[in-house]
Write a protein that holds these residues in place. Structure first.
Motif, PDB file in Angstrom:
ATOM      1  N   GLN A   1       6.322  14.112 -45.306  1.00  0.00           N
ATOM      2  CA  GLN A   1       7.512  14.459 -46.524  1.00  0.00           C
ATOM      3  C   GLN A   1       7.698  13.278 -47.722  1.00  0.00           C
ATOM      4  OE1 GLN A   1      10.471  15.581 -44.007  1.00  0.00           O
ATOM      5  NE2 GLN A   1      10.053  17.681 -44.374  1.00  0.00           N
TER       6      GLN A   1
ATOM      7  N   GLY B   1       6.710  13.761 -51.189  1.00  0.00           N
ATOM      8  CA  GLY B   1       7.886  13.961 -51.813  1.00  0.00           C
ATOM      9  C   GLY B   1       8.273  12.441 -52.507  1.00  0.00           C
ATOM     10  N   VAL B   2       7.802  11.462 -52.177  1.00  0.00           N
ATOM     11  CA  VAL B   2       8.446  10.056 -52.824  1.00  0.00           C
ATOM     12  C   VAL B   2       7.131   9.513 -53.336  1.00  0.00           C
ATOM     13  CG1 VAL B   2       9.609   8.019 -52.360  1.00  0.00           C
ATOM     14  CG2 VAL B   2      10.115  10.070 -51.017  1.00  0.00           C
TER      15      VAL B   2
ATOM     16  N   PRO C   1       4.620  11.906 -56.022  1.00  0.00           N
ATOM     17  CA  PRO C   1       5.110  12.028 -57.519  1.00  0.00           C
ATOM     18  C   PRO C   1       5.112  10.592 -58.392  1.00  0.00           C
ATOM     19  CG  PRO C   1       6.677  12.910 -55.793  1.00  0.00           C
ATOM     20  CD  PRO C   1       5.347  12.485 -55.175  1.00  0.00           C
ATOM     21  N   GLN C   2       5.430   9.662 -57.863  1.00  0.00           N
ATOM     22  CA  GLN C   2       5.575   8.287 -58.212  1.00  0.00           C
ATOM     23  C   GLN C   2       4.234   7.723 -58.664  1.00  0.00           C
ATOM     24  OE1 GLN C   2       9.063   5.968 -57.423  1.00  0.00           O
ATOM     25  NE2 GLN C   2       9.752   7.183 -56.167  1.00  0.00           N
TER      26      GLN C   2
END
Lengths: 263, 272
Positions: free
Chosen positions: B181, B185-186, B189-190
């Motif tokens: 995750q 999720g972190v 995307p970055q």
């Protein structure tokens, strides 16, 4: 009910002793503030409570159980900076945690569950005064607003313990005062334990129910790294019995007012 | 007198100044070309713009006898397809390997020194090996591009992963995130906007490898055409082809920049 026990905790990096002989028993619903000069190991102590670091000796117990070896969702945290995700909107940041817990693969909720969570997140955002900024990105918010967002993001997980690492250090005095009120109220409402690190003495005694000072009781000028810091003073800033009787008085007063207005 | 660094050009001046070098280069070429053509009307080194136009319309609108193709469009399609395949595979490799190596400490300890050494191998020096291993067809050309730019993209993504503040990763764990995750999720995307940026930066290198590979062996392609007509001193084909390649590269760069701005609006907002 959450109790935290530190039992003879030491933290060493190679030869350097940072913390030694730290013993602490913390009751439920306390607001513990850790103060001390910079570089003395306040943050190390907080990181051990977060499981970001592990004690080299001794043990930490939460509710009588040994602390988990890695950060878990029963301990929330707000750092001085970088606590929120820059690629998510304000609402997205608050909804992130519950979605991770509920959906292991996608990390997303859909339909009715999502709407329920959205409602819950909006209630929390309203509480911290960010409701009208829900669709903005964190970089578009001021420092104080970002910290309030970080608080909301942590609180939606209903943590047993909330850890704050100099959360108001980068804020201007006005914003800091309003944050103090907010944190105080959130602590009362959510009935959780808060552990906060700060170097601001007045802040410590304003917020804390218990204030501990961390410092080095002994130093060896030839080998300063051989002695670590420990809890040098322990103040009961707001005594539990006073708090309880105050709360009882308030409830009694309320009940009386209701009785009067009913007649 | 203020210091020279404190004079900023206005909007109009900025446009004029920006256009000036282009105009000067064109004028210098025109003057040189005219002078040479005045001495020898059959001069091949600096043809007039009229002969550029004639060559390009011939290449773009008439069917070539040998290949049965409109050469300009056929060359462009072949080169672009090689480029896009090479870039796509490199970006995918960069994303997957970069995130895994950058985020998982054991993988990092194992592969970081290897990647650092691997990225220093000059790709053109191993081109003969690629020809021996993969033959002279499309595969060796695409492998060359991947070999040339994937290590750069992987390392760039790794650095971006490493520069995500530790606080965010800890925070994600206190919000109950698993490793998977946190990656989806972190980290992902970055890293995506940075991936697009590093693909943009590798465009020049990718074109270099396409043209180099085509120069050595191909049956068509922009680089192949340039090196083929070199034998006839056909500057009237080479120069427009170079300009065309430059325009294509510029358009790809511009497109990727727009894509980045459209997909990741948060990345453009800086703290004020």
């Amino acid at each position: 009910m959450t109790t935290i026990v530190l039992d003879d905790v030491w933290k060493e990096y190679d030869d350097r002793i940072v913390l030694e002989r730290v013993n602490l028993t913390l009751d439920d619903h306390e607001f513990l503030v850790i103060i001390g000069p910079s570089g003395v190991g306040k943050t190390t102590l907080l990181r051990m409570l977060l499981s970001q670091e592990r004690p080299t000796r001794g043990r930490i117990l939460i509710d009588g159980e040994p602390i988990a070896p890695e950060p878990t969702h029963d301990r929330g945290v707000v750092f001085q900076r970088y606590s929120v995700f820059p690629h998510l909107t304000v609402l997205g940041n608050v909804m992130r945690g519950p979605q991770w817990l509920a959906s292991p693969i996608l990390g997303r909720l859909f339909g009715a569950k999502r709407r329920a969570l959205e409602e819950q997140a909006m209630t929390l955002l309203t509480r911290v005064g960010l409701a009208e900024h829900a669709s903005k990105y964190p970089q578009q918010l001021s420092g104080g607003m970002q910290q309030r967002l970080a608080l909301a993001q942590a609180l939606i997980m209903k943590p047993k313990v909330l850890l704050l690492d100099e959360p108001f250090g980068a804020l201007d005095p006005g914003t800091r005062a309003s944050m103090h009120t907010l944190v105080r109220e959130l602590w009362e409402e959510n009935e959780m334990t808060i552990v906060m690190v700060t170097h601001d003495l007045s802040e410590a005694f304003l917020l804390g129910t218990r204030v501990i000072a961390v410092d080095r009781p002994r130093t060896d000028p030839q080998a300063p790294e051989r002695f670590g810091a420990t809890i040098s003073s322990d103040f009961e800033a707001k005594s539990r019995i006073v708090r309880q009787s105050r709360r009882f008085e308030a409830e009694r007063q309320n009940a009386r007012l209701q009785l009067i207005s009913a007649h | 007198m203020r210091r020279i660094i404190n004079y900023a050009p206005g909007n109009g001046t900025r446009i004029v100044l920006g256009a000036l070098p282009f105009v000067v280069v064109l004028l210098v070429y025109l003057a040189g070309s005219n002078a040479r053509l005045a001495i020898d009307p059959a001069d091949k080194l600096m043809p007039a713009f009229a002969s550029f136009y004639a060559s390009i319309t011939r290449l773009a609108t008439t069917v070539d006898i040998a290949t049965k193709q409109y050469l300009l469009w056929w060359d462009t399609a072949l080169s672009l397809w090689r480029l896009v395949q090479g870039l796509g595979i490199s970006a995918l490799l960069g994303l997957v390997l970069g995130i895994l190596i950058g985020f998982i400490p054991h993988l990092r300890a194992m592969f970081e020194p290897f990647m650092a050494a691997f990225s220093l191998i000059p790709p053109l020096a191993v081109l003969p090996i690629l020809f021996i291993l993969f033959g002279l067809g499309e595969l060796s050309k695409i492998v060359l591009i991947v070999f040339g730019i994937a290590p750069f993209i992987i390392r760039d993504v790794m650095l971006r992963v490493a520069s995500i503040p530790r606080e965010q990763i800890i925070k994600a764990q206190t919000l109950g995130a698993s490793t998977w995750q946190m990656i989806t999720g972190v980290v992902l995307p970055q890293v995506l906007p940075r991936l697009i940026d590093s693909v943009r930066l590798s465009l020049g290198a990718a074109w270099l490898y396409v043209i180099a590979a085509e120069a050595i062996t191909a049956e068509g392609g922009l680089g192949y055409r340039i090196f083929l007509v070199r034998r006839y001193l056909a500057m009237d084909v080479i120069l427009p082809y170079v300009a065309w390649i430059t325009l294509l590269a510029f358009l790809m760069d511009w497109g990727l920049r727009r894509l980045n701005a459209a997909c990741f609006p948060w990345d453009r907002i800086r703290e004020g």
